[in-house]
Design a protein around this motif. Structure first.
Motif, mmCIF file in Angstrom:
data_model
loop_
_atom_site.group_PDB
_atom_site.id
_atom_site.type_symbol
_atom_site.label_atom_id
_atom_site.label_comp_id
_atom_site.label_asym_id
_atom_site.label_seq_id
_atom_site.Cartn_x
_atom_site.Cartn_y
_atom_site.Cartn_z
ATOM 1 N N SER A 407 -6.434 -6.631 -8.557
ATOM 2 C CA SER A 407 -4.978 -6.812 -8.434
ATOM 3 C C SER A 407 -4.233 -5.488 -8.327
ATOM 4 C CB SER A 407 -4.452 -7.603 -9.633
ATOM 5 O OG SER A 407 -4.763 -6.928 -10.846
ATOM 6 N N TYR A 408 -4.954 -4.353 -8.354
ATOM 7 C CA TYR A 408 -4.322 -3.042 -8.289
ATOM 8 C C TYR A 408 -4.936 -2.228 -7.156
ATOM 9 C CZ TYR A 408 -1.775 -3.580 -12.674
ATOM 10 O OH TYR A 408 -0.910 -3.998 -13.635
ATOM 11 N N ARG A 409 -4.210 -1.200 -6.766
ATOM 12 C CA ARG A 409 -4.668 -0.256 -5.755
ATOM 13 C C ARG A 409 -4.280 1.148 -6.199
ATOM 14 N NH1 ARG A 409 -0.121 1.356 -3.145
ATOM 15 N NH2 ARG A 409 1.671 -0.044 -3.242
ATOM 16 N N ILE A 410 -4.919 2.137 -5.622
ATOM 17 C CA ILE A 410 -4.580 3.521 -5.945
ATOM 18 C C ILE A 410 -3.170 3.818 -5.466
ATOM 19 C CG2 ILE A 410 -5.199 5.920 -5.552
ATOM 20 C CD1 ILE A 410 -7.092 4.328 -7.338
ATOM 21 N N ALA A 411 -2.340 4.347 -6.346
ATOM 22 C CA ALA A 411 -0.951 4.624 -6.001
ATOM 23 C C ALA A 411 -0.852 5.818 -5.059
ATOM 24 C CB ALA A 411 -0.139 4.887 -7.270
ATOM 25 N N SER A 412 0.013 5.694 -4.063
ATOM 26 C CA SER A 412 0.297 6.751 -3.085
ATOM 27 C C SER A 412 -0.969 7.490 -2.663
ATOM 28 C CB SER A 412 1.316 7.742 -3.647
ATOM 29 O OG SER A 412 0.847 8.348 -4.838
ATOM 30 N N PRO A 413 -1.887 6.810 -1.980
ATOM 31 C CA PRO A 413 -3.149 7.466 -1.601
ATOM 32 C C PRO A 413 -2.955 8.675 -0.693
ATOM 33 C CG PRO A 413 -2.899 5.352 -0.455
ATOM 34 C CD PRO A 413 -1.810 5.420 -1.477
ATOM 35 N N TYR A 414 -1.791 8.781 -0.021
ATOM 36 C CA TYR A 414 -1.516 9.972 0.767
ATOM 37 C C TYR A 414 -1.346 11.193 -0.134
ATOM 38 C CZ TYR A 414 -0.881 7.482 5.188
ATOM 39 O OH TYR A 414 -1.092 6.759 6.333
ATOM 40 N N ASN A 415 -0.884 10.963 -1.355
ATOM 41 C CA ASN A 415 -0.721 12.030 -2.339
ATOM 42 C C ASN A 415 -0.971 11.442 -3.723
ATOM 43 O OD1 ASN A 415 -0.125 14.509 -3.508
ATOM 44 N ND2 ASN A 415 2.081 14.165 -3.496
#
Length: 533
Positions: A407-415
């Motif tokens: 239910s979660y993802r890595i926050a702001s994968p660009y940074n």
């Protein structure tokens, strides 16, 4: 997000201030809150036992220095105090040296940019922090509002290079003059203003350290400006008493044939790696004052974006037998997403190997590539898509994937917002709930901090190192006299003769290909590249 060197605490910068948490129990130790303020950068280092120094930059470009002592965060100093709306300086980058005695900030104001290096009164602050809690309790005052903290000393103030007035033409002034011309051309083609990159340098031998050098403390700062071909070294031992009135002159200059794009220093700071145009990597040896190696990365058409040293580089039995010193390893990243490993050293031939190929999908471009100091020959990679995995730099195999809950993802994968705890062998990274949820405003859908413990999985056991903290100081023989430095330089030149001859043959081959292309296409001379021999 930042973690202390001893692994005890985790510093978080967020809206309305900052907070410090225990890295093992995840309990909040202290916080400093201020409305309408958002901390966008934080760094934390230990000054003494259970006393830490924090450096921050907020969304308005203001940098502050805090002290953490006895569960209370005290505001010790504001680096750039606003003198007026038209004269407000903006902190672009801020760096605390380990131990908290020195700091550096690059600032910008009305198109002008410069670098300031500070010396912090650590001993005085420690004494003042000891009495600050009692003063607060007796007077029932707001935190730190009635405490006069010792001021920060501005050691040197460095502006983009200029030719010193009245100086006779020598090698240094000639290189500075060429850099001024190149930088002006660079600014004409670039929309962003000039920027600088700095590195603190520890004493490497008697000639650079001096008799006044203290163990573990920097003696110089290396600086290069965008569009420049040269990296400059300024001494911190000979800094003027009032850095505001005196513009220091560089004590050393390392020239390069191509423009500098990125840089890194080794943990002992005896080596400086520069990523140059045309995919060249130059590693300078501060002891000899000469390049240790110049490596051409494959796919030279893509500019380099980052270079970094690897402390726990594996050494083969053949290298140990041939090379008089331990090989130097590093990772080189290019803007097209390809990543390479570079192995070089005195008396050995440089070796370049592709670790990650150029991705076909832009979502697979890596945004974070770093080595883990407690795992040998293993690199952490984070992609734009949010995928995280560990890569073996020897056989180029994927060790494992790091995946948050579904239910979660890595926050702001660009940074991404992350921190590495080398003591606990853990990775902290921020995760956000999936965006397809319709009730994001609910309390249960706020960000989470995920922790990956590497020592809790058997898959990492073959990669664990027996030690975590490599020595900061180099243990090789010191070369203090000029004669010894010259002998070391000549020895390195003799060992690298085969490698330089091979590079010469490659260069002549490229020149012949260019000449053949000119004969086939009359207009091709407009696109002919220059190659330095």
């Amino acid at each position: 997000m930042a973690c202390t060197e001893d692994g005890r605490f985790l510093g978080l910068g967020h809206s309305q201030g900052l907070s410090v948490w225990c890295a093992s129990s995840f309990t909040r130790v202290a916080e400093w809150l201020q409305p309408r303020l958002e901390v966008t950068f934080i760094q934390i280092t230990r000054m003494a036992e259970m006393t830490y120094l924090l450096g921050t930059v907020d969304d308005m470009g203001v940098s502050r220095v805090f002290g953490l002592h006895s569960g209370v965060i005290h505001l010790l100093s504001a680096i750039n105090i606003m003198e007026g709306v038209n004269k407000r300086s903006i902190v672009v980058t801020f760096d605390l040296h380990e131990g908290g005695r020195y700091g550096a900030a690059s600032l910008s104001c009305n198109g002008a940019v410069w670098l300031e290096v500070y010396q912090f009164p650590v001993e005085a602050w420690l004494r003042e922090l000891e009495v600050a809690p009692s003063q607060k309790k007796e007077k029932n005052a707001s935190e730190g509002s009635d405490v006069k903290w010792s001021p920060v000393t501005l050691m040197i103030k460095i502006f983009p290079p200029t030719v010193p007035a009245g100086k006779t033409s020598d090698f240094l002034t000639s290189c500075l003059a060429l850099d001024i011309i190149r930088s002006s051309r660079h600014q004409e083609t670039q929309e962003s203003p000039s920027s600088c990159t700095q590195h603190f340098l520890l004493p490497c031998d008697q000639s650079t350290g001096g008799s006044r050098a203290r163990p573990g403390l920097p003696v110089a700062v290396a600086v290069w400006w965008s569009g420049s071909h040269n990296i400059l070294q300024y001494s911190l031992q000979k800094a003027p008493n009032d850095g505001r009135d005196v513009t220091p002159l560089p004590e050393m200059l390392w020239p390069n044939a191509k423009e500098i794009l990125c840089s890194a220093v080794s943990r002992c700071t005896c080596y400086i790696a520069l990523g140059l145009e045309d995919a060249l990597v130059c590693i300078w040896n501060r002891q000899s004052g000469a390049p240790l190696s110049i490596v051409l990365a494959p796919e030279g058409s893509s500019p380099l974006s980052r270079v970094q040293f690897v402390d726990s580089w594996p050494v083969s039995a053949q290298d140990c037998h041939i090379a008089p010193t331990k090989p130097v390893g590093g990772l080189v990243s290019s803007k097209n997403g390809a990543i390479y490993t570079v192995t070089t050293g005195q008396g050995m031939q440089s070796c370049t190997m592709q670790l990650i190929e150029r991705p076909k999908d832009s979502r697979d471009l890596p945004t974070v590539t770093m080595t883990l100091p407690f795992l040998q020959a293993v690199s952490l990679v984070v992609q734009r898509s949010g995928k995280m995995f560990l890569k073996d730099v020897l056989d180029r195999s994927t060790v494992c994937y790091l995946t948050p809950p579904s239910s979660y993802r890595i926050a702001s994968p660009y940074n991404p917002v992350y921190a590495l705890n080398a003591k606990q062998r853990a990775l902290f990274i921020r995760g956000d709930p999936e965006t397809d949820c319709h009730d994001l405003s609910r309390k249960g859908n706020q960000s989470r901090l995920f922790v990956f413990y590497f020592d809790q999985s058997d898959i990492f056991k073959p990669h664990f190192l027996s030690h975590v903290d490599p020595p900061r100081q180099q243990t090789t023989l010191c070369h203090g006299s000029l004669e010894e430095i010259c002998n070391l330089y000549l020895e390195q030149r003799a060992h690298s003769a085969d490698e330089r001859n091979k590079a010469l043959v490659q260069t002549w081959g490229k020149l012949q290909e260019s000449a053949a292309g000119m004969q086939q296409t009359p207009q091709s001379h407009k696109h002919l590249k220059n190659y330095n021999i």
